[in-house]
Design a protein around this motif. Structure first.
Motif, PDB file in Angstrom:
ATOM      1  N   PRO A 175      31.541  36.416 119.606  1.00  0.00           N
ATOM      2  CA  PRO A 175      30.540  36.193 119.125  1.00  0.00           C
ATOM      3  C   PRO A 175      29.936  34.875 119.501  1.00  0.00           C
ATOM      4  O   PRO A 175      30.657  33.936 119.682  1.00  0.00           O
ATOM      5  N   ILE A 176      28.741  34.616 119.939  1.00  0.00           N
ATOM      6  CA  ILE A 176      28.403  33.374 120.417  1.00  0.00           C
ATOM      7  C   ILE A 176      27.340  33.575 119.237  1.00  0.00           C
ATOM      8  O   ILE A 176      26.670  34.119 119.557  1.00  0.00           O
ATOM      9  N   THR A 177      26.600  32.106 119.815  1.00  0.00           N
ATOM     10  CA  THR A 177      25.816  31.602 119.078  1.00  0.00           C
ATOM     11  C   THR A 177      24.542  31.263 120.413  1.00  0.00           C
ATOM     12  O   THR A 177      25.157  30.184 120.610  1.00  0.00           O
ATOM     13  N   VAL A 178      23.669  31.822 120.863  1.00  0.00           N
ATOM     14  CA  VAL A 178      22.661  30.824 121.248  1.00  0.00           C
ATOM     15  C   VAL A 178      21.498  30.157 121.188  1.00  0.00           C
ATOM     16  O   VAL A 178      20.441  30.709 120.214  1.00  0.00           O
ATOM     17  N   GLY A 179      20.977  28.853 121.521  1.00  0.00           N
ATOM     18  CA  GLY A 179      20.074  28.501 120.850  1.00  0.00           C
ATOM     19  C   GLY A 179      19.777  27.603 119.313  1.00  0.00           C
ATOM     20  O   GLY A 179      19.423  28.004 118.657  1.00  0.00           O
ATOM     21  N   SER A 180      21.252  26.888 119.611  1.00  0.00           N
ATOM     22  CA  SER A 180      21.494  26.426 118.015  1.00  0.00           C
ATOM     23  C   SER A 180      20.666  25.201 118.009  1.00  0.00           C
ATOM     24  O   SER A 180      19.385  24.602 118.886  1.00  0.00           O
ATOM     25  N   GLU A 213      17.483  29.825 110.367  1.00  0.00           N
ATOM     26  CA  GLU A 213      18.323  30.082 111.301  1.00  0.00           C
ATOM     27  C   GLU A 213      18.353  28.229 111.956  1.00  0.00           C
ATOM     28  O   GLU A 213      20.044  27.577 111.890  1.00  0.00           O
ATOM     29  N   VAL A 214      17.983  26.980 110.918  1.00  0.00           N
ATOM     30  CA  VAL A 214      18.113  25.010 111.192  1.00  0.00           C
ATOM     31  C   VAL A 214      19.201  25.300 110.034  1.00  0.00           C
ATOM     32  O   VAL A 214      20.405  24.449 110.138  1.00  0.00           O
ATOM     33  N   THR A 215      19.426  26.108 109.385  1.00  0.00           N
ATOM     34  CA  THR A 215      20.714  25.347 108.062  1.00  0.00           C
ATOM     35  C   THR A 215      22.054  26.970 108.830  1.00  0.00           C
ATOM     36  O   THR A 215      23.510  26.267 108.243  1.00  0.00           O
ATOM     37  N   SER A 216      21.640  27.625 109.469  1.00  0.00           N
ATOM     38  CA  SER A 216      22.972  28.343 109.673  1.00  0.00           C
ATOM     39  C   SER A 216      23.569  28.103 111.346  1.00  0.00           C
ATOM     40  O   SER A 216      24.706  28.036 112.127  1.00  0.00           O
ATOM     41  N   THR A 217      22.809  27.068 112.372  1.00  0.00           N
ATOM     42  CA  THR A 217      23.286  26.824 113.417  1.00  0.00           C
ATOM     43  C   THR A 217      23.126  25.214 114.457  1.00  0.00           C
ATOM     44  O   THR A 217      23.177  24.987 115.538  1.00  0.00           O
ATOM     45  N   ILE A 218      23.469  24.638 113.036  1.00  0.00           N
ATOM     46  CA  ILE A 218      23.507  22.778 113.570  1.00  0.00           C
ATOM     47  C   ILE A 218      24.924  23.270 114.584  1.00  0.00           C
ATOM     48  O   ILE A 218      25.489  22.666 114.273  1.00  0.00           O
ATOM     49  N   PHE A 219      24.062  22.531 115.861  1.00  0.00           N
ATOM     50  CA  PHE A 219      25.455  22.376 117.053  1.00  0.00           C
ATOM     51  C   PHE A 219      26.159  21.357 116.526  1.00  0.00           C
ATOM     52  O   PHE A 219      25.803  20.311 116.229  1.00  0.00           O
ATOM     53  N   PRO A 220      27.581  21.185 116.909  1.00  0.00           N
ATOM     54  CA  PRO A 220      28.392  22.451 117.077  1.00  0.00           C
ATOM     55  C   PRO A 220      29.154  23.693 116.299  1.00  0.00           C
ATOM     56  O   PRO A 220      29.483  24.080 116.447  1.00  0.00           O
ATOM     57  N   PHE A 221      28.744  23.524 114.851  1.00  0.00           N
ATOM     58  CA  PHE A 221      28.860  24.559 114.861  1.00  0.00           C
ATOM     59  C   PHE A 221      27.848  25.907 114.149  1.00  0.00           C
ATOM     60  O   PHE A 221      27.141  25.882 114.519  1.00  0.00           O
ATOM     61  N   SER A 222      28.311  26.506 113.903  1.00  0.00           N
ATOM     62  CA  SER A 222      27.566  28.027 113.204  1.00  0.00           C
ATOM     63  C   SER A 222      28.222  29.217 112.966  1.00  0.00           C
ATOM     64  O   SER A 222      29.585  29.092 112.350  1.00  0.00           O
ATOM     65  N   ALA A 223      27.432  29.568 111.592  1.00  0.00           N
ATOM     66  CA  ALA A 223      27.892  30.404 110.535  1.00  0.00           C
ATOM     67  C   ALA A 223      27.756  32.173 110.692  1.00  0.00           C
ATOM     68  O   ALA A 223      27.921  32.771 109.776  1.00  0.00           O
ATOM     69  N   TRP A 224      28.173  32.482 111.909  1.00  0.00           N
ATOM     70  CA  TRP A 224      27.708  33.524 112.173  1.00  0.00           C
ATOM     71  C   TRP A 224      28.902  34.508 113.430  1.00  0.00           C
ATOM     72  O   TRP A 224      29.335  33.605 114.428  1.00  0.00           O
ATOM     73  N   LYS A 225      29.464  34.830 112.267  1.00  0.00           N
ATOM     74  CA  LYS A 225      30.604  35.718 113.062  1.00  0.00           C
ATOM     75  C   LYS A 225      30.193  37.083 113.984  1.00  0.00           C
ATOM     76  O   LYS A 225      30.789  38.217 114.169  1.00  0.00           O
ATOM     77  N   VAL A 226      28.542  37.563 114.384  1.00  0.00           N
ATOM     78  CA  VAL A 226      28.531  38.190 114.891  1.00  0.00           C
ATOM     79  C   VAL A 226      27.260  37.518 116.187  1.00  0.00           C
ATOM     80  O   VAL A 226      27.385  35.992 115.645  1.00  0.00           O
ATOM     81  N   PRO A 227      26.747  37.993 117.168  1.00  0.00           N
ATOM     82  CA  PRO A 227      26.520  37.935 118.271  1.00  0.00           C
ATOM     83  C   PRO A 227      24.577  37.201 118.010  1.00  0.00           C
ATOM     84  O   PRO A 227      24.308  37.673 116.663  1.00  0.00           O
ATOM     85  N   PHE A 228      24.648  35.683 117.639  1.00  0.00           N
ATOM     86  CA  PHE A 228      23.354  35.395 116.935  1.00  0.00           C
ATOM     87  C   PHE A 228      21.814  34.603 118.484  1.00  0.00           C
ATOM     88  O   PHE A 228      23.032  34.035 119.225  1.00  0.00           O
ATOM     89  N   PRO A 251      35.202  41.848 106.191  1.00  0.00           N
ATOM     90  CA  PRO A 251      34.679  40.597 106.771  1.00  0.00           C
ATOM     91  C   PRO A 251      33.127  40.362 107.003  1.00  0.00           C
ATOM     92  O   PRO A 251      32.920  40.786 106.995  1.00  0.00           O
ATOM     93  N   VAL A 252      34.046  38.684 106.283  1.00  0.00           N
ATOM     94  CA  VAL A 252      32.285  37.933 106.440  1.00  0.00           C
ATOM     95  C   VAL A 252      31.304  37.736 107.280  1.00  0.00           C
ATOM     96  O   VAL A 252      32.536  37.063 108.275  1.00  0.00           O
ATOM     97  N   LYS A 253      30.458  37.920 107.906  1.00  0.00           N
ATOM     98  CA  LYS A 253      29.540  37.916 109.364  1.00  0.00           C
ATOM     99  C   LYS A 253      28.695  36.481 109.187  1.00  0.00           C
ATOM    100  O   LYS A 253      29.094  36.421 109.900  1.00  0.00           O
ATOM    101  N   PHE A 254      28.566  36.612 107.966  1.00  0.00           N
ATOM    102  CA  PHE A 254      27.771  34.723 107.678  1.00  0.00           C
ATOM    103  C   PHE A 254      28.344  33.888 106.450  1.00  0.00           C
ATOM    104  O   PHE A 254      28.524  34.026 105.662  1.00  0.00           O
ATOM    105  N   ILE A 255      29.279  32.932 107.142  1.00  0.00           N
ATOM    106  CA  ILE A 255      30.372  32.296 106.698  1.00  0.00           C
ATOM    107  C   ILE A 255      30.054  31.387 105.778  1.00  0.00           C
ATOM    108  O   ILE A 255      28.619  30.714 106.599  1.00  0.00           O
ATOM    109  N   GLY A 256      30.818  31.044 104.438  1.00  0.00           N
ATOM    110  CA  GLY A 256      29.718  30.187 104.035  1.00  0.00           C
ATOM    111  C   GLY A 256      30.392  28.572 105.001  1.00  0.00           C
ATOM    112  O   GLY A 256      31.061  28.707 105.850  1.00  0.00           O
ATOM    113  N   GLY A 257      29.566  27.480 104.722  1.00  0.00           N
ATOM    114  CA  GLY A 257      29.728  26.110 105.170  1.00  0.00           C
ATOM    115  C   GLY A 257      28.340  26.165 105.678  1.00  0.00           C
ATOM    116  O   GLY A 257      28.036  25.172 106.434  1.00  0.00           O
TER     117      GLY A 257
END
Lengths: 310, 390
Positions: free
Chosen positions: B207-212, A51-66, A11-17
């Motif tokens: 899982p959550i993303t904190v600090g977006s 960080e800036v390319t993977s967490t642009i609110f309200p999106f997240s590319a992370w399937k693990v806690p980040f 399973p992909v944990k850092f996803i496309g998008g």
């Protein structure tokens, strides 16, 4: 260690998008890292491209806690995450077996985050620190860092009429981490899948602080075609500019020794950041780069020999 | 309830409160005059009196960063600092409040450099007044102890979820031995209850993303929500204080009204100077001057209505600021009180003072003189310096 074919099924944990550039090094690195452990992973990241390319609110590319806090404190923040986990585990409130990973670019690691990293390693937190080293402040627009190699053009060490790119050699951060006498320190790069995954696997199997310095090519910052990431990464190793090696409990092991090291000019030719160095009048700079690479390699060979003496 | 009467300094009182709170994690770095809090607490840790994982970091910047990581991972988290340490935390304080992490910070007020100085003034915490933290100023050891315990409840309240700092005056309170009534450990534990985090980074299944990264489309909304949380704190703080009174018998409020009801002349200040001012009020009243004192205890959120309620009938007001905003206007307390009066439609003659910077002593006679000048001389629009050599 997971072979590429196996890891493709996981399973992909850092996803496309995510919005990293085509050809960027760190998404490859993340894939290599995630495929190297079956345990749950919690990521703490410094401010930077990742960080800036993977967490642009309200999106997240992370399937693990980040978690992202600021630029210079991913190691300190991860200290707190791991510290909380340890406290809750001792109290019987936590029973998972979690791996903690702090990540930063070379700016957030070599420079502004060095103190935070050093502190976390000295305190022996159970974490793996990974730096995706693209040899400059790429997120803010390609400024020189202490990881930038001599002669490289950056926006704050421009190839000018009088000064021809960065005038200093890169800092040897890997050796600074070795001096912390932590259980595991390694250098790798994205092109060497087996090398990278075996190092991540080993790091995850060891308790305590671990550090992996991964050379991560940057398409816009280095100025090469997006299809050439693996080639550029490979050549950094073939030229001995970026040796693949690891230091386990103080014992050095060079994982790959080129039969015949490639001249640095071949590597420089591939990248626009070095274009000015190929002019005849800058020959001396290229020679100096070559000398420095060879000197560092010699030092590394000696360290390997010295620490492997029976 | 059984109370133990002991002699403790402000730092010792705060360390005792921390022992009784028994947080999951503490990350801290030494700095005068707050060092002692963590020093004493370290002994509690190494003597097995607390369950706390003490992370002895390499800077205050890392202290607050580690606290954030810890609080985001579902652990009750505390730290202590002072002055330059708080200033070094500056960048991260804003992130802690934006991520709504209820970290509790024991602060000891000390002047900011330069010139370098280790003694009391409020420039350190006043420099962080817009960081989104709740700020409470303690007058003495008892208040420091009680308010630190209250702070846990306020910060962790579901409608608030904000970090909080409780401060004492450096050396004046932090190092002065005072009578302290302590409550049983079990009662403190019962009062604070278990920490139930709003979110937990260690939740692997969800899982959550904190600090977006939040850009132009949502940043303003994030700040608006913080504004609401502070407004909620205005409601929650009196509720917690009332509950504290019910259990432990001591009454707290946003402000302390000391003989303001019939006062002609009211002085407003924070922290230990309130104690000195109470003596001045008593002595002046014997002379027939109707003096009153309003001590601001909670500075963030700013209790504007509470303040106006007690001072609006005064003939004149003096405000003592233990920090300089260097705006050429008054200090932060004075400007905020002025704004509160304006909103209430009140114009009352007000003399603002800057005093006590870098630990300069303040005496009863000086405070009495402030009251007398309110009565006898023309109020100046200019801020005055109290006790300065000129």
């Amino acid at each position: 260690m997971a072979a590429p074919k196996q890891s493709a099924k996981e399973p992909v944990k850092f996803i496309g998008g995510h919005r990293a550039c085509a050809g960027c090094g760190f998404p490859i690195l993340l894939k290599q890292m995630f495929s190297s452990t079956k345990d749950p992973v919690v990521i703490v990241s410094a401010t930077g491209c990742l960080e800036v390319t993977s967490t642009i609110f309200p999106f997240s590319a992370w399937k693990v806690p980040f978690m992202h806090n600021a630029f210079e404190n991913s190691a300190a923040t991860c200290s707190g995450v791991e510290g909380a986990y340890r406290s809750l585990k001792k109290q019987g409130k936590e029973n998972q077996n979690i791996k903690f990973v702090a990540i930063g670019g070379d700016g957030g690691t070599y420079d502004i985050g060095l103190q935070s990293l050093s502190g976390a390693m000295e305190r022996r937190h159970d974490m793996l620190y990974i730096t995706y080293n693209n040899e400059a402040y790429m997120n803010t627009g390609i400024q020189r860092s202490s990881a930038t190699i001599m002669g490289a053009h950056t926006t704050t060490s421009p190839a000018g009429k009088v000064v021809h790119g960065k005038t200093q050699n890169s800092k040897n951060l890997t050796e600074i981490l070795v001096a912390h006498e932590i259980p595991y320190v390694a250098q790798t790069t994205v092109a060497f899948w087996q090398d990278a995954t075996s190092k991540f696997s080993k790091a995850f199997s060891i308790e305590g602080p671990k550090f992996i310095n991964a050379l991560s090519p940057c398409v816009p910052g280095w100025g090469y075609h997006m299809s050439q990431t693996v080639k550029v990464s490979k050549m950094a190793v073939e030229t001995n500019l970026w040796p693949l090696y690891e230091v386990e409990n103080g014992v050095y092991k060079i994982n790959y020794k080129p039969k015949e090291r490639m001249g640095i000019e071949e590597y420089l030719k591939l990248q626009a950041r070095f274009a000015h160095l190929l002019k005849p009048e800058n020959k001396e700079i290229v020679e100096n780069i070559q000398k420095f690479i060879d000197w560092r390699w010699e030092q590394l060979l000696k360290k390997e020999e010295m620490t492997n003496k029976k | 309830m059984e109370k133990t009467i002991v002699a403790r300094t402000g730092n010792e009182a705060m360390a005792e409160a921390m022992r009784q709170i028994n947080p999951d994690v503490c990350a801290a770095y030494p700095i005068t005059p707050a060092t002692e809090i963590m020093q004493i607490f370290s002994s509690f840790v190494n003597d097995g009196l607390v369950k706390t994982n003490l992370i002895t970091v390499e800077s205050e910047h890392s202290a607050i960063s580690a606290c954030m990581g810890s609080a985001a991972s579902g652990a009750r988290t505390m730290t202590a600092t002072s002055s330059q340490g708080l200033a070094l935390m500056h960048e991260i304080l804003y992130i802690a409040s934006a991520l709504r992490l209820p970290i509790v910070l024991a602060e000891v007020n000390r002047a900011l450099s330069g010139p370098i100085n280790i003694h009391c003034d409020h420039s350190d915490t006043m420099g962080e007044r817009d960081a989104g933290w709740i700020q409470i100023y303690a007058e003495n050891s008892q208040e420091a102890y009680d308010l630190l315990i209250n702070a846990v409840r306020i910060a962790e309240h579901r409608d608030v979820s904000l970090p909080i700092m409780v401060s004492t005056d450096g050396f004046i309170i932090s190092h002065e031995m005072e009578r302290l009534e302590m409550y049983p450990d079990s009662e403190i534990q019962k009062f604070i209850g278990e920490y139930k985090p709003n979110y937990n980074l260690l939740n692997i299944d969800n899982p959550i993303t904190v600090g977006s990264l939040v850009l132009t489309d949502y940043y303003l909304e994030h700040k608006r929500v913080q504004h609401e949380a502070m407004k909620n704190a205005m409601k929650v703080i009196p509720e917690i204080f009332a509950e504290f009174k019910k259990v432990f018998g001591r009454q707290y409020d946003f402000v302390e009204n000391y003989k303001c009801d019939d006062a002609d002349y009211i002085l407003i200040c924070l922290g230990s100077t309130a104690g000195t001012s109470k003596v001045a009020v008593e002595e002046l009243r014997q002379e027939g001057i109707k003096a009153g004192l309003l001590k601001i205890r909670v500075f963030r959120p700013f209790p504007a209505e509470e303040i106006v309620k007690y001072i609006s009938k005064a003939k004149a007001i003096a405000i003592l600021d233990r920090s300089e905003s260097l705006s050429t206007q008054a200090g932060p307390v004075a400007t905020e009180v002025k704004a509160a009066l304006y909103d209430a439609g009140k114009i009352i003659p007000m003399q603002s003072y800057v005093y006590g910077l870098g630990g300069r002593e303040i005496y009863v006679d000086q405070i009495k003189d402030v009251y007398r000048k309110l009565k006898n001389t023309k109020i100046s629009e200019q801020v005055k310096y109290l006790g300065v050599k000129e």
